[in-house]
Design an enzyme around this catalytic site. Structure first.
Site, PDB file in Angstrom:
ATOM      1  N   LYS A  59       0.583  -1.119  -0.031  1.00  0.00           N
ATOM      2  CA  LYS A  59       0.137  -0.099  -0.375  1.00  0.00           C
ATOM      3  C   LYS A  59       0.686   0.672  -0.303  1.00  0.00           C
ATOM      4  O   LYS A  59       0.561   2.268  -0.873  1.00  0.00           O
ATOM      5  CB  LYS A  59      -0.613   0.038   1.332  1.00  0.00           C
ATOM      6  CG  LYS A  59      -1.904  -0.673   1.074  1.00  0.00           C
ATOM      7  CD  LYS A  59      -2.416  -1.304   2.022  1.00  0.00           C
ATOM      8  CE  LYS A  59      -3.466  -2.437   2.133  1.00  0.00           C
ATOM      9  NZ  LYS A  59      -3.581  -2.918   3.858  1.00  0.00           N
ATOM     10  N   GLN A 103      -4.605  -1.896   9.460  1.00  0.00           N
ATOM     11  CA  GLN A 103      -4.294  -3.094   9.208  1.00  0.00           C
ATOM     12  C   GLN A 103      -5.447  -4.330   9.707  1.00  0.00           C
ATOM     13  O   GLN A 103      -5.049  -4.288  11.403  1.00  0.00           O
ATOM     14  CB  GLN A 103      -3.451  -3.526   8.719  1.00  0.00           C
ATOM     15  CG  GLN A 103      -3.049  -4.947   8.098  1.00  0.00           C
ATOM     16  CD  GLN A 103      -3.530  -5.028   6.270  1.00  0.00           C
ATOM     17  OE1 GLN A 103      -3.644  -3.671   5.940  1.00  0.00           O
ATOM     18  NE2 GLN A 103      -3.853  -6.003   5.813  1.00  0.00           N
ATOM     19  N   ASP A 126     -11.698   2.862   3.993  1.00  0.00           N
ATOM     20  CA  ASP A 126     -11.561   1.240   4.567  1.00  0.00           C
ATOM     21  C   ASP A 126     -13.236   0.826   3.934  1.00  0.00           C
ATOM     22  O   ASP A 126     -13.482   0.235   3.788  1.00  0.00           O
ATOM     23  CB  ASP A 126     -11.472   0.500   5.408  1.00  0.00           C
ATOM     24  CG  ASP A 126     -10.203  -0.184   5.218  1.00  0.00           C
ATOM     25  OD1 ASP A 126      -9.636  -0.676   4.465  1.00  0.00           O
ATOM     26  OD2 ASP A 126      -9.446  -0.447   6.310  1.00  0.00           O
TER      27      ASP A 126
END
Ligand code: GUN
Length: 313
Positions: A59, A103, A126
């Site tokens: 990422k 994460q 997200d």
């Protein structure tokens, strides 16, 4: 029939090229207006799970490639919920950070729900915050979860008609099945969501024009689940670790055998690729299908969060 492969790399690259062009345009505008406008993504990783570190590194690398600002915050495995909430609060308060990604999975002592719910919804790239889930349910503008949004992009860019299609989603997870079923519904598909209690799963699945497998069961979806000519989207990622499974799923595929012998495993999704090849019209391979889309959509969400929060072009 031999199904056509839907490979994610090309679609992901097209999305990333579009993001990079838009990021360059924002920077150019900044030069003229003497304001700095670089979309910024903060990734937070707790502990030392090797797979999570690989995901987060990729990422960060993609941000660098596309011209986004990125910041990686690494916290020790014994971090408490209160400490992580403090980290998120400090990122919420910083204007130059447009996206915050914590994460998953988090170590077991941390209350993941509390952490996800503490992210400013306008920075929730997200799309997991209840405010964004609610906006998705109501089809209002908001940040959408990356993998489901990437699947819609792939269907659109591959010329697969969603409106009026019969879609069956196997799995109802917060990350994939639930949001994807809502996205398909808002695009006028007729959607059925299946789960562990669904009766006669194969029969229901075999009515689908678009079949999505997101259940985490190695190679479970075989030819009997697939309507001839259907589009099959495989979101699963599992490891084949035995010779008998290798032969069951891949027959005498020399490439797969070589990969298996080199690493001791090969990857497979929730769909049996032999079944899909025989019956489907299109299907996403594992690896190389849905996988590459998630990071591309994360970049797109970060850009979108930036333009919504700090003014569009
Ligand atoms: N872990 C695996 N996939 C994801 C994802 O899409 N977002 C976050 N935050 N964690 C993950």
């Amino acid at each position: 029939m031999s199904a056509e492969l839907l490979e994610g790399a090309g679609v992901a690259q097209a999305i990333k090229d579009e993001v990079a062009a838009e990021v360059a345009r924002l920077a150019e505008r900044g030069l003229h207006k003497k304001e700095i406008l670089v979309p910024g993504l903060a990734t937070v990783i707790v502990g030392d799970d090797p797979a999570s570190h690989i995901y987060v590194s990729s990422k960060v690398k993609t941000c660098q490639q596309l011209g986004l600002y990125s910041e990686k915050i690494e916290l020790p495995a014994n971090t408490t919920t209160a400490e992580l909430l403090e980290t998120v609060a400090s990122l919420n308060a910083r204007d130059e950070i447009d996206g915050i990604l914590v994460q998953m999975p988090l170590p077991s002592q941390i209350d993941s729900t509390k952490v996800l719910n503490s992210i400013d919804p306008s920075k929730d790239v997200d799309g997991f915050h209840p405010v964004n889930v609610g906006r998705l349910a109501l089809n209002e503008p908001g940040l959408r979860p990356c993998t489901p949004a990437g699947i819609i992009e792939m269907l659109d860019r591959s010329g697969i008609e969603i409106s009026g299609a019969r879609a069956v989603v196997l799995g109802r997870s917060r990350l994939v099945g639930l949001p994807l079923s809502l996205l398909l519904l808002h695009r006028n598909a007729t959607v059925t969501v299946c789960h562990s209690r669904t009766k006669d799963l194969a029969r229901v699945a075999s009515e689908a024009d678009i079949l999505v497998a997101a259940i985490g069961r190695i190679g479970m979806v075989d030819a009997g689940y697939i309507k001839p000519g259907a589009t099959v989207i495989d979101v699963g990622i599992n490891k084949v670790t035995t010779i008998s499974d290798l032969e069951r799923f891949f027959g005498d595929d020399a490439g797969r055998r070589a990969a298996f012998e080199k690493r001791g495993y090969t990857l497979i999704g929730d769909v049996n690729p032999r079944g899909a090849t025989e019956v489907a019209g299109h299907f996403t391979p594992v690896p190389g299908g849905v996988g590459p889309l998630t990071i591309a959509m994360l970049m797109k969400n970060t850009l979108s969060a930036c333009t919504v929060r700090r003014g569009g072009p």
